[in-house]
Structure formats: structure tokens, C-alpha cells
Design an enzyme around this catalytic site. Sequence first.
Site, PDB file in Angstrom:
ATOM      1  N   GLU A  61      -0.213   3.559  10.383  1.00  0.00           N
ATOM      2  CA  GLU A  61      -1.665   3.632  10.125  1.00  0.00           C
ATOM      3  C   GLU A  61      -2.350   4.653  11.024  1.00  0.00           C
ATOM      4  OE1 GLU A  61      -3.793   0.129   9.020  1.00  0.00           O
ATOM      5  OE2 GLU A  61      -1.935  -0.990   8.694  1.00  0.00           O
TER       6      GLU A  61
ATOM      7  N   ASN B 220       5.731  13.535   3.538  1.00  0.00           N
ATOM      8  CA  ASN B 220       4.426  13.581   4.211  1.00  0.00           C
ATOM      9  C   ASN B 220       4.149  12.250   4.898  1.00  0.00           C
ATOM     10  OD1 ASN B 220       3.409  11.718   2.381  1.00  0.00           O
ATOM     11  ND2 ASN B 220       2.039  13.128   1.348  1.00  0.00           N
TER      12      ASN B 220
ATOM     13  N   LEU C  34       1.056   4.895   0.204  1.00  0.00           N
ATOM     14  CA  LEU C  34       0.435   6.183   0.524  1.00  0.00           C
ATOM     15  C   LEU C  34       1.470   7.190   1.024  1.00  0.00           C
ATOM     16  CD1 LEU C  34      -2.073   7.991   0.907  1.00  0.00           C
ATOM     17  CD2 LEU C  34      -2.328   6.976   3.189  1.00  0.00           C
TER      18      LEU C  34
ATOM     19  N   THR D   1      -0.774   7.911  13.747  1.00  0.00           N
ATOM     20  CA  THR D   1      -0.143   8.026  15.060  1.00  0.00           C
ATOM     21  C   THR D   1      -1.204   8.160  16.156  1.00  0.00           C
ATOM     22  OG1 THR D   1      -0.051  10.435  14.926  1.00  0.00           O
ATOM     23  CG2 THR D   1       1.834   9.208  14.026  1.00  0.00           C
TER      24      THR D   1
ATOM     25  N   GLY E 256      -8.068  -0.634   8.593  1.00  0.00           N
ATOM     26  CA  GLY E 256      -6.745  -1.123   8.963  1.00  0.00           C
ATOM     27  C   GLY E 256      -6.425  -0.925  10.430  1.00  0.00           C
TER      28      GLY E 256
ATOM     29  N   PHE F 109       0.855  -1.187   0.000  1.00  0.00           N
ATOM     30  CA  PHE F 109       0.000   0.000   0.000  1.00  0.00           C
ATOM     31  C   PHE F 109       0.889   1.234   0.000  1.00  0.00           C
ATOM     32  CE2 PHE F 109      -2.554   3.072   2.593  1.00  0.00           C
ATOM     33  CZ  PHE F 109      -3.758   3.048   1.912  1.00  0.00           C
TER      34      PHE F 109
END
Length: 428
Positions: free
Chosen positions: A394, A160, A155, A396, A273, A153
Amino acid sequence: GRRCASSSMLSVRIGARGGARALARSRGYLTLGALPEEVSMVREMARSFAETELYPVAGHTDAAHEYPHKQVVQLAELGLLGMMVPENFGGAGMSSLAYAVALEEISRGCASAGVIMSANNSLYCAPLLKYGNDAQKTEFLTTYAKGEQVGCFGLSEPGNGSDAGAATTMAIEDGPDHFRLNGTKAWITNAHEAKCAIVFATTDKAAKHKGISAFIVPMDLPGFNLGAKEDKLGIRGSSTANLILEDVRVPRANLLGKPGEGFKIAMTTLDGGRIGIAAQALGIAQASLDCATKYSTERKAFGAPISTLYAIQLKLSQMACAIESSRLLTWRAAVMKDAGEDFIKEAAMAKLCASEAATMCAHQCIQVLGGMGYVSDMPAERYYRDARITEIYEGTSEVQHLVIAGKLLKEAAKANIPMPAAPHKQKH
């Protein structure tokens, strides 16, 4: 062994479909903390596998930074790499609750195996199942749900992390049937083993986060390269690396969802997730408690096991309370997801509490073991290192607080609860 385990998993799958429907009708079982029979079967199967196949090799996997290939193949044979995907697309067709309890047990045996399982289920299979068309599911989901391959995945980027809407990876139209992707994705779990990635790239810079689109990108396309494996504090059996895209030509047919839907796809994927990361954190927390409890009954000081000391009992009690409360939050979020309810706040709560419980329990486990907790002869120091990431990836802990507070404020505005009147002051 494997054949028997696989066939028993098939019988669990059949029963679990009915269990998922029952869960959607009622959540009353949470009052007593009992699981439906089918989900309990999955839990016991995962626990047995973790104890026999994962726990004995977890220390070596960590020390050698070695991907547990044999054990991942076994996870696939047990149907644990595509648990929530329907059987017609290669998955086990099970509930989010079954996934959560299985992932906890796998992570209790080996946190590296847990994150490999979590990334394939939650971050790759889930968005393809939710947003992919039938052709995309047939080509890019089925083999991954079966566990014949794993996905990843894409992202986050070097510039960033929490600000996912600030993606600099670009996707420019290249003729009527293709996009050309350029950019770098960072901190990608399963990067070196994955065969396909879901990559988020900006297709309309002026639209900001509404101009991000999602693409299904086979990793053998020309121009797709990997960075070096990161040397991580914990979960060292899973590979984490950059995805480097240089003029990667992707067919328009590989656009996941509609143009501009990428940010929504990413956020909904992370919502689900977080249940998986909560389960992973619970597994680490439970392993820490197990280790501390066993050691405290065997280690003697002042003429008796240290488990007789109040200071040790206090730690064990605090650990157990944190685990059980986080577990119920996780189960609740999973059941709400299965029922089709809004579970965003509950998933954030579960992830926040379970990850902080994992860090606390691992810390206290080392305290109980003393000097033995600080050396690699015992697993306590590995649990401590593995736990730390659960408060970061996923979303913080700080982001979870924002999610929770944001939902609370919206609920309060919708409910329009009046402020209590000030007490009337009487004149004397």
C-alpha cells in the site's frame, strides 16, 4: 462466548455512531491521547478477542501457512470485517478511528488476521462504498461487509508496483453490455479466499492513467484463474497470489464509478488504506514491546533481571516513544478522515512512521531476547518477519516520502510564505 461478544458489539455500534459525530466536531482529545468512550469499548473488545482467540494460534498459523478460517468467521461475528460500512449495507457503521484502534489490537494478536481484516475493510469495502451505486452495493458489498465472504483488490501487476498508472491489464468493450478483461494482477492479498475482486484495467490506452477503469469482478466468472500461493517471509496466514484474467467477460453494470476514474479510485482507496496499514504496524510494534518488556523482567544476568541494565532500558524507551508517536499520528489521520478533511499527508505520515517503528521494535525485541529471539520458540522472530511488509505494501516508505513532500510543497506554495530578509550589514 461468541453470542455474548456479538451482542456486546451491537451495543458498541449504537454508541459509536454518536462518537463518530462527536469526533467530527472536535479533535481536542488528541492533546491527552484519550479515546472517546465508545471507541475505547471497541478497543477493549478487540483486545480481549485477540488475546483469547488469536494470540494462542498465531504461531501455528504462521508455521503452517494456514488461513485462520475459524478466527475470520469470529471477526465477522464481531462486526470487524465491514466496520465503516453503514448498517443498511451490512456493516457496523463505525468511524475510521474505531477501525484503526480495533485493527491494531487484532494485529497485535496475529498480523495475518490483521491484514485479512484490513484488505476486506480498506481495499474492498471502502471503494465500493464510496464509488458504487446502490445496486452494486446491494449485490457486492452487503455480504462482504457482514463478513460472510471476503474480497480483494487487484491493482499491482508483475511489471508495475509503485507505478500504478502503468497498468497493462486491458478491458475491451465486447458488445453494448460487456467488457472483456485480459491481464495478470500480482501480490493480491486474500486471493485464494476471496469471492470477488475490484480489478483495475485500461479502457483507453491513449489516455494513459486517465484511461484506467475499475471493475467489480466475481471470481467465479469463466476465464478467472489464480496463481500459486506465494511463499512469503511474513504474514503467512494470509494468501497472496496472482489473479489471472483470460477473456473474462464482465457486465458493463459492474463498472465501478465512471470510465477513466480507475486511477483516482485506486489512489483514494490507498490513502484510506494507509491508516489501516499504520494500525497493523502498530499492533506488531506493540506486540514486540510487550514481548521484550516481559522477557527483560524475567531473564536474569549478572545476578539481576536484565531490565535493570541501562542498555535494555534504552531499547524499551526508544520502542515506546516510537509506538506512541506513531499511534497519535494514526489516530489523527483517522479523525481527520472522519471529519471529512484532507488526510492524505497525515495518512502517509502515519503509515511511514508506524511501519518503520514496527521494523525497529521487532529488531530491538530480538536484541533484548538475544538467542531466544532468533528461534521460533518465542514470537520475536515472527514479529520481525511480519513487520517488514508494512514498509512495502500500500505504498513503500519511499512513496510515502514523495506523498508527504508533495503535499508540503503544495501547502507552501499556497501559503506563499516570504523568505526571511537577510540581516542588514552595518558599515564600520
